[in-house]
Design an enzyme around this catalytic site. Structure first.
Site, short mmCIF file in Angstrom:
data_model
loop_
_atom_site.label_atom_id
_atom_site.label_comp_id
_atom_site.label_asym_id
_atom_site.label_seq_id
_atom_site.Cartn_x
_atom_site.Cartn_y
_atom_site.Cartn_z
N LYS A 180 0.78 -1.20 -0.06
CA LYS A 180 0.03 0.11 -0.05
C LYS A 180 0.93 1.35 -0.24
O LYS A 180 1.78 1.34 0.74
CB LYS A 180 -0.81 -0.03 1.29
CG LYS A 180 -2.07 0.55 1.14
CD LYS A 180 -3.11 0.46 2.20
CE LYS A 180 -4.31 1.10 2.34
NZ LYS A 180 -4.86 1.12 3.65
C1 E4P Z 1 -8.27 2.17 3.67
O1 E4P Z 1 -7.62 1.25 2.92
C2 E4P Z 1 -8.15 2.77 4.91
O2 E4P Z 1 -7.44 1.91 5.87
C3 E4P Z 1 -9.43 3.20 5.62
O3 E4P Z 1 -10.67 3.02 4.62
C4 E4P Z 1 -9.45 4.66 6.09
O4 E4P Z 1 -10.63 4.82 6.64
P1 E4P Z 1 -10.91 6.02 7.87
O5 E4P Z 1 -11.14 7.32 6.93
O6 E4P Z 1 -12.28 5.72 8.41
O7 E4P Z 1 -9.79 6.20 8.56
#
Ligand code: E4P
Length: 216
Positions: free
Chosen positions: A83
């Site tokens: 990622k």
């Molecule tokens: C995506 O890969 C992220 O881990 C996640 O969806 C972030 O979500 P949030 O905005 O609730 O922290």
């Protein structure tokens, strides 16, 4: 639509896997920190539970360091997806890693133009954050719908992961606009099962069955 679980909690991942509900997992540095465990050990445990992509995020910001870190993460397990944040360095690293057969999920994506650039860099997965867009008064799901259209228009290989999902409504709309994947927190996934008529129906069936006991 595939469903990924957006968590680093091994217990929740096991439960959701047993439900037959999930096809993969996404983690991020905040979710990993929340568990207070060794990162590698945790990712390896998750990879043994889930037979699908498991995103693990780099923390470097320069392209060459991201590539090095990404290669290290990818070597942990065949299910690991690297990622990477949506920056020029991030997309440079994405192009290099994808060119070497390492799959990348580009994260922190907030516009259709960013999606287009991620797709051109060859990202396997692209994660627009709907909840965080809604938080600043934008329409996150509209941006997802437009992103899905761009991917389809030009037949890009990238899959859109709807991220930052905050409600069951987000999950439903992600499926309606044709997103490839939604990554959903455990709490929201649990809520997706619920309907008052299901509970009421079970109660009624059981009561009727009890009333007829001995006769059937
Ligand atoms: C995506 O890969 C992220 O881990 C996640 O969806 C972030 O979500 P949030 O905005 O609730 O922290």
């Amino acid at each position: 639509m595939k469903i990924f679980l957006d968590t680093a909690n091994v217990g929740d991942i096991k439960t959701a896997t047993d439900w037959g509900a999930i096809d993969g997992v996404t983690t991020n540095p905040s979710l990993v920190a929340k568990e207070g465990r060794d990162f590698k050990q945790m990712v390896l445990e998750i990879c043994e539970i889930v037979n699908g992509p498991v995103s693990a995020e780099v923390i470097s910001l320069e392209a060459d360091k991201m590539v090095e870190e990404g290669k290290g993460l990818a070597a942990w397990h065949k299910n690991v997806i690297v990622k990477i944040p949506c920056t020029p360095d991030g997309l440079k690293a994405t192009k290099i890693l994808e060119g070497q057969g390492i799959k990348v999920n580009v994260t922190l994506v907030f516009s259709v133009n960013q999606v287009l650039l991620c797709a051109k860099a060859g990202a396997s997965f692209i994660s627009p954050f709907v909840g965080r867009l809604d938080d600043i008064g934008e329409d996150g799901m509209q941006m997802v719908a437009e992103s899905v259209a761009v991917i389809k228009n030009y037949n890009f290989k990238s899959e859109i992961i709807v991220a930052s999902v905050r409600s069951v409504e987000h999950a439903k709309k992600a499926a309606l606009v044709g997103a490839h994947i939604a990554t959903i927190p455990f709490k929201i996934l649990s809520e997706m099962f619920k309907h008052p008529l299901t509970d009421k129906g079970i109660e009624k069936f059981l009561a009727d069955w009890k009333g007829a006991e001995g006769k059937v």
